[in-house]
Scaffold this motif. Sequence first.
Motif, PDB file in Angstrom:
ATOM      1  N   GLY A   1      11.342  -6.668  -2.550  1.00  0.00           N
ATOM      2  CA  GLY A   1      11.743  -6.744  -4.288  1.00  0.00           C
ATOM      3  C   GLY A   1      10.775  -4.967  -5.276  1.00  0.00           C
ATOM      4  O   GLY A   1      12.336  -4.860  -5.873  1.00  0.00           O
ATOM      5  N   LEU A   2      10.209  -4.372  -4.456  1.00  0.00           N
ATOM      6  CA  LEU A   2       9.946  -2.833  -4.925  1.00  0.00           C
ATOM      7  C   LEU A   2      11.611  -2.277  -4.647  1.00  0.00           C
ATOM      8  O   LEU A   2      11.602  -1.311  -5.518  1.00  0.00           O
ATOM      9  N   GLY A   3      12.044  -2.709  -3.841  1.00  0.00           N
ATOM     10  CA  GLY A   3      13.181  -2.155  -3.222  1.00  0.00           C
ATOM     11  C   GLY A   3      14.290  -1.519  -3.994  1.00  0.00           C
ATOM     12  O   GLY A   3      15.181  -0.751  -4.758  1.00  0.00           O
ATOM     13  N   ARG A   4      14.370  -3.149  -5.230  1.00  0.00           N
ATOM     14  CA  ARG A   4      15.217  -2.938  -5.820  1.00  0.00           C
ATOM     15  C   ARG A   4      14.932  -1.799  -7.115  1.00  0.00           C
ATOM     16  O   ARG A   4      16.312  -2.347  -7.864  1.00  0.00           O
ATOM     17  N   VAL A   5      13.815  -1.780  -7.034  1.00  0.00           N
ATOM     18  CA  VAL A   5      14.032  -0.955  -8.661  1.00  0.00           C
ATOM     19  C   VAL A   5      13.363   0.536  -8.077  1.00  0.00           C
ATOM     20  O   VAL A   5      12.393   1.208  -8.179  1.00  0.00           O
ATOM     21  N   ARG A   6      13.645   0.781  -6.609  1.00  0.00           N
ATOM     22  CA  ARG A   6      13.442   1.861  -6.169  1.00  0.00           C
ATOM     23  C   ARG A   6      12.210   2.293  -5.788  1.00  0.00           C
ATOM     24  O   ARG A   6      11.694   3.545  -6.219  1.00  0.00           O
ATOM     25  N   LEU A   7      10.634   1.654  -5.845  1.00  0.00           N
ATOM     26  CA  LEU A   7       9.253   1.969  -5.341  1.00  0.00           C
ATOM     27  C   LEU A   7       9.572   1.647  -3.888  1.00  0.00           C
ATOM     28  O   LEU A   7       9.609   0.824  -3.419  1.00  0.00           O
ATOM     29  N   ALA A   8       8.058   2.492  -3.373  1.00  0.00           N
ATOM     30  CA  ALA A   8       7.201   2.213  -2.721  1.00  0.00           C
ATOM     31  C   ALA A   8       6.121   0.585  -2.335  1.00  0.00           C
ATOM     32  O   ALA A   8       5.833   1.111  -3.088  1.00  0.00           O
ATOM     33  N   VAL A   9       6.601   0.470  -1.504  1.00  0.00           N
ATOM     34  CA  VAL A   9       4.957  -0.598  -1.357  1.00  0.00           C
ATOM     35  C   VAL A   9       3.824  -0.325  -1.937  1.00  0.00           C
ATOM     36  O   VAL A   9       2.870  -1.182  -2.129  1.00  0.00           O
ATOM     37  N   TYR A  10       3.690   1.301  -0.691  1.00  0.00           N
ATOM     38  CA  TYR A  10       2.766   1.559  -0.335  1.00  0.00           C
ATOM     39  C   TYR A  10       1.237   0.503   0.120  1.00  0.00           C
ATOM     40  O   TYR A  10       1.993   0.385   1.261  1.00  0.00           O
ATOM     41  N   SER A  11       0.211   0.651  -0.797  1.00  0.00           N
ATOM     42  CA  SER A  11      -0.646  -0.757   0.129  1.00  0.00           C
ATOM     43  C   SER A  11      -0.798  -1.368  -0.535  1.00  0.00           C
ATOM     44  O   SER A  11      -2.302  -3.201  -0.170  1.00  0.00           O
ATOM     45  N   ALA A  12       0.199  -2.325  -1.201  1.00  0.00           N
ATOM     46  CA  ALA A  12       0.578  -3.946  -1.851  1.00  0.00           C
ATOM     47  C   ALA A  12      -0.173  -5.345  -1.018  1.00  0.00           C
ATOM     48  O   ALA A  12      -1.023  -5.627  -1.330  1.00  0.00           O
ATOM     49  N   PRO A  13       0.583  -5.095  -0.112  1.00  0.00           N
ATOM     50  CA  PRO A  13      -0.022  -6.083   1.130  1.00  0.00           C
ATOM     51  C   PRO A  13      -1.020  -5.985   1.454  1.00  0.00           C
ATOM     52  O   PRO A  13      -1.628  -7.329   1.610  1.00  0.00           O
ATOM     53  N   CYS A  14      -1.664  -5.325   2.050  1.00  0.00           N
ATOM     54  CA  CYS A  14      -2.984  -4.933   1.893  1.00  0.00           C
ATOM     55  C   CYS A  14      -3.953  -5.468   1.500  1.00  0.00           C
ATOM     56  O   CYS A  14      -5.161  -6.229   1.929  1.00  0.00           O
ATOM     57  N   LEU A  15      -3.917  -4.486   0.193  1.00  0.00           N
ATOM     58  CA  LEU A  15      -4.730  -5.117  -1.264  1.00  0.00           C
ATOM     59  C   LEU A  15      -4.190  -6.719  -1.459  1.00  0.00           C
ATOM     60  O   LEU A  15      -5.374  -7.697  -2.164  1.00  0.00           O
ATOM     61  N   ALA A  16      -3.781  -6.827  -1.677  1.00  0.00           N
ATOM     62  CA  ALA A  16      -3.430  -9.123  -1.564  1.00  0.00           C
ATOM     63  C   ALA A  16      -4.043  -9.757  -0.045  1.00  0.00           C
ATOM     64  O   ALA A  16      -4.203 -10.567  -1.393  1.00  0.00           O
TER      65      ALA A  16
END
Length: 311
Positions: free
Chosen positions: A127-142
């Motif tokens: 999803g974030l790749g579609r707007v050319r953004l890295a995921v960073y720590s989002a999965p861990c935060l969720a």
Amino acid sequence: MSSPATVRAASADSAASLAEPLRTLLRSLGQIVLQKHAGTGACVLAALALCDWRLACAALMGAAAANVCALLGRAPFDAIRDGLAGFNGALAGLAAFTFAADTATAFALALLAAAFSAWIGTPMVRGLGRVRLAVYSAPCLAATWLWMALGASGEHAALTPVSVPTALNAADAFAGLMSGVAQTVFASGTLPGIVLLAGIAWSSRRAAAYALGGAALASVLEYLAGAPPASFAAGLCGFNGALAALAASALGPRAAICATMLAAALHLAASRLGLPAMTAPFALAGWCVHLAWRLPLRPRQPTTPTARQES
């Protein structure tokens, strides 16, 4: 009976088969500080062990669990090999052992949160790749916010009240700065910070300079804004700035400074509200700066020559 040459060949094959998974595991730890380097991962592990051996075990356990889950979920092999599938699992394990009420609960939460971070990590990356953004720590935060919301960690410690900044000597300032670097991996202390900074420099001296500068700038900004001296000493004022500077370093110094300042402001606001922000300020700052740097600059309108100029 096997010949010595056959035994040596078998031993070499066995060592080679074990070396790549180990490098993958270490790259997963290195990716916590945005470095695809096994040497950086080894330094991350050393810094954690210097702070608390349980943190080192938590990072290894979380990274291994996330990598296995990503492999079973058919995540891209390149992402697994580069450590991108495992670093959020390592962070989830570290968060569990940092915030859970007891060791047994932390152990269970670390495995569950690491697996959950791997499960949601792939769709987040897409999803974030579609707007050319890295995921960073989002999965861990969720994953971490989910078990916190469910009350799985037990009672939380009370928030340290904001106090008026007091004077710091050079030794205290240096210790707080190094702790800010160490807190990027949930560690604290001068020596763990130095080891971690050396690990980043092993991958890239430029990245190490950005991490140190980001930690320093964010620490100063939050301290002057009224962050408790205890938070400064523990490194809690600097780690989001260090990560934000690393995240924006590819865009240049101005972008890194903007990201660091935004991360510091977001972290300070979250602290005042009593919210467990963890690395969310860095992720938000990184996304905002990357999006802002893509905005096209409005071109200047050409000046229409006047009649006098034409003549």
